[in-house]
Design an enzyme around this catalytic site. Structure first.
Site, mmCIF file in Angstrom:
data_model
loop_
_atom_site.group_PDB
_atom_site.id
_atom_site.type_symbol
_atom_site.label_atom_id
_atom_site.label_comp_id
_atom_site.label_asym_id
_atom_site.label_seq_id
_atom_site.Cartn_x
_atom_site.Cartn_y
_atom_site.Cartn_z
ATOM 1 N N ASP A 15 -5.202 -24.511 12.307
ATOM 2 C CA ASP A 15 -5.214 -25.793 13.018
ATOM 3 C C ASP A 15 -5.418 -26.947 12.040
ATOM 4 O O ASP A 15 -4.647 -27.902 12.009
ATOM 5 C CB ASP A 15 -6.319 -25.793 14.089
ATOM 6 C CG ASP A 15 -6.114 -24.671 15.091
ATOM 7 O OD1 ASP A 15 -4.968 -24.456 15.500
ATOM 8 O OD2 ASP A 15 -7.098 -23.991 15.445
ATOM 9 N N TYR A 184 -4.836 -10.653 8.712
ATOM 10 C CA TYR A 184 -6.059 -10.387 9.485
ATOM 11 C C TYR A 184 -6.457 -8.953 9.124
ATOM 12 O O TYR A 184 -6.719 -8.677 7.958
ATOM 13 C CB TYR A 184 -5.798 -10.583 10.978
ATOM 14 C CG TYR A 184 -5.203 -11.955 11.314
ATOM 15 C CD1 TYR A 184 -5.947 -13.117 11.131
ATOM 16 C CD2 TYR A 184 -3.897 -12.080 11.793
ATOM 17 C CE1 TYR A 184 -5.407 -14.369 11.422
ATOM 18 C CE2 TYR A 184 -3.356 -13.328 12.097
ATOM 19 C CZ TYR A 184 -4.116 -14.468 11.901
ATOM 20 O OH TYR A 184 -3.563 -15.694 12.184
ATOM 21 N N ARG A 262 0.265 -14.908 7.503
ATOM 22 C CA ARG A 262 -0.238 -14.730 8.875
ATOM 23 C C ARG A 262 -0.273 -16.094 9.571
ATOM 24 O O ARG A 262 -0.156 -17.137 8.909
ATOM 25 C CB ARG A 262 -1.649 -14.142 8.824
ATOM 26 C CG ARG A 262 -2.676 -15.164 8.375
ATOM 27 C CD ARG A 262 -4.092 -14.631 8.337
ATOM 28 N NE ARG A 262 -5.041 -15.733 8.422
ATOM 29 C CZ ARG A 262 -6.291 -15.674 8.024
ATOM 30 N NH1 ARG A 262 -6.768 -14.564 7.492
ATOM 31 N NH2 ARG A 262 -7.092 -16.722 8.159
ATOM 32 N N GLY A 263 -0.514 -16.097 10.897
ATOM 33 C CA GLY A 263 -0.599 -17.388 11.602
ATOM 34 C C GLY A 263 0.733 -18.107 11.520
ATOM 35 O O GLY A 263 1.790 -17.477 11.445
ATOM 36 N N GLU A 264 0.689 -19.440 11.535
ATOM 37 C CA GLU A 264 1.967 -20.169 11.520
ATOM 38 C C GLU A 264 2.218 -20.954 10.241
ATOM 39 O O GLU A 264 3.336 -20.994 9.742
ATOM 40 C CB GLU A 264 2.052 -21.135 12.709
ATOM 41 C CG GLU A 264 2.445 -20.468 13.993
ATOM 42 C CD GLU A 264 1.248 -20.098 14.825
ATOM 43 O OE1 GLU A 264 0.162 -20.694 14.622
ATOM 44 O OE2 GLU A 264 1.363 -19.196 15.676
ATOM 45 N N ASP A 265 1.171 -21.594 9.722
ATOM 46 C CA ASP A 265 1.447 -22.488 8.591
ATOM 47 C C ASP A 265 1.890 -21.713 7.352
ATOM 48 O O ASP A 265 2.815 -22.111 6.649
ATOM 49 C CB ASP A 265 0.215 -23.347 8.272
ATOM 50 C CG ASP A 265 0.575 -24.465 7.314
ATOM 51 O OD1 ASP A 265 1.536 -25.202 7.616
ATOM 52 O OD2 ASP A 265 -0.052 -24.573 6.254
ATOM 53 N N SER A 266 1.233 -20.578 7.084
ATOM 54 C CA SER A 266 1.624 -19.812 5.889
ATOM 55 C C SER A 266 2.993 -19.154 6.081
ATOM 56 O O SER A 266 3.705 -18.904 5.107
ATOM 57 C CB SER A 266 0.554 -18.772 5.536
ATOM 58 O OG SER A 266 0.291 -17.937 6.632
#
Ligand code: TRH
Length: 362
Positions: A15, A184, A262-266
């Site tokens: 975020d 994760y 992982r996630g979105e930004d990376s």
């Protein structure tokens, strides 16, 4: 324009990572930004140099500032009631509403294209009567696009891989596969490390700080109960990384042959790196991440081995892990080319907000 960007840190770094990147890029294009965040601590390592034009402010529910010219509410964080009231008052005083953007999570699912740019009337609370506009980042021209700095290609062109690796005490050696690991707790991680240890090809994992470090540490400790010193003497080597700044995180992805993100930004950074990558999605209890993964893979159109690796890594299918990443290279490069032919997120945001400001429909 003066922008107010609101961010609540739920957990992990995505975020604040996205909100910082967005703020910094707006400022680099001459905008002024107030970034309101409830926990700014990660910015100390993510963005240690700050960015002229961005002011980071603590978000408590006492936000009473006069609204600027545009507001971004990131990831459904719900603006402070006082700020909503101030926005309603500013609308009455100015005779028109400052654009209010609801920035959504990145997904390749089709609803992102359908909803991008749509208005959403506020029905209750101090902001009742105002209108927010949905902004969906995405992978196609019908969405809001991806965050991409205008100097990215220049930075990449100047990057000195050998010097960067040596600065992290890694001697670049021909024939050793370099793999970055930001994840994760993927169920297949122990198998992957064991497979690399038993391989004839040497592999070095560059393990990021935080959850990836903890996950690998647990596996190393378990192995060492029966094999002291593991992975010493095998084809696997491990480098433990400190927390990197966002720009140094890019360097990591540019230096490696394969990137786990992982996630979105990376994920977006891995797409710009245009090297083979494996994406672990943020796991959701209702398995919504399975649909999200499948939509992304449909957009990426990867070779079968790459698709199967993603499914195994995300616990969607029990496929055997086959690291055939040299085969994935051409597809990763094609994905970057497709994305670079589309407008970036900040350009699309500026277009939408200016249109809104002139009272035109999206
Ligand atoms: O940290 P994440 O897992 O964030 C996630 C996702 O955004 C997810 O959708 C959200 O729901 C959840 O948080 C709450 O992964 P992401 O999105 O890749 O963000 C990581 C950020 O951290 C990214 O900006 C890169 C940055 N980073 C560094 O700058 N230096 C580092 O050393 C590392 C490991 C990460």
């Amino acid at each position: 324009m003066l922008w107010d960007i609101f961010c609540k840190v739920i957990d992990n770094h995505g975020d604040i990572g996205v909100c910082w990147r967005l703020s910094a890029q707006l400022a680099k294009r001459g905008e002024q930004v107030r970034l309101w965040v409830d926990d700014a601590s990660a910015l100390q390592w993510m963005a240690p140099d700050g960015q002229p034009g961005v002011t980071v402010l603590a978000w408590d529910d006492q936000v009473t500032a006069q609204p600027g010219d545009a507001v971004v509410e990131a990831f459904g964080c719900e603006l402070a009631r006082q700020f909503q009231a101030a926005l309603a008052a500013a609308t009455r005083a100015r005779g028109r509403q400052p654009p209010w953007i609801n920035l959504e999570y990145l997904t390749a699912e089709s609803f992102a294209q359908r909803s991008h740019g749509l208005p959403s009337p506020v029905l209750a609370g101090p902001g009742a009567g105002l209108v927010k506009r949905f902004f969906h980042p995405g992978f196609t021209p019908a969405t809001g696009g991806l965050l991409r700095e205008s100097d990215l290609a220049r930075r990449r062109g100047r990057f000195d891989r050998g010097a960067w690796l040596r600065s992290h005490q890694i001697e670049p050696t021909d024939g050793t596969r370099l793999v970055s690991l930001f994840c994760y707790e993927p169920p297949a991680l122990a198998d992957l490390l064991a497979q690399c240890a038993a391989s004839t090809l040497p592999t070095r994992f560059l393990v990021t700080a935080g959850r990836a470090n903890a996950a690998v540490t647990r596996i190393v400790e378990a192995q060492r109960r029966t094999r002291p010193g593991w992975p010493g003497g095998t084809a696997l080597a491990i480098t433990w990384l400190p927390l990197l700044s966002q720009s140094d995180f890019d360097h990591l992805l540019w230096a490696c042959d394969l990137n786990f993100v992982r996630g979105e930004d990376s994920l977006v950074r891995a797409l710009w790196a245009a090297r083979p990558f494996v994406w672990q999605l943020y796991p959701q209890s209702d398995d919504a991440h399975h649909t999200k993964l499948s939509a992304f893979l449909d957009w990426l159109e990867p070779p079968l081995s790459w698709r199967q690796f993603h499914q195994a890594w995300n616990g969607v299918a029990n496929a055997p892990l086959q690291l055939e990443f040299p085969e994935w290279e051409a597809c990763a490069q094609a994905a970057r080319r497709r994305l670079c032919a589309q407008p970036d997120l900040v350009s699309e945001l500026l277009r939408l907000v200016r249109q809104d400001d002139r009272g035109e429909a999206a």
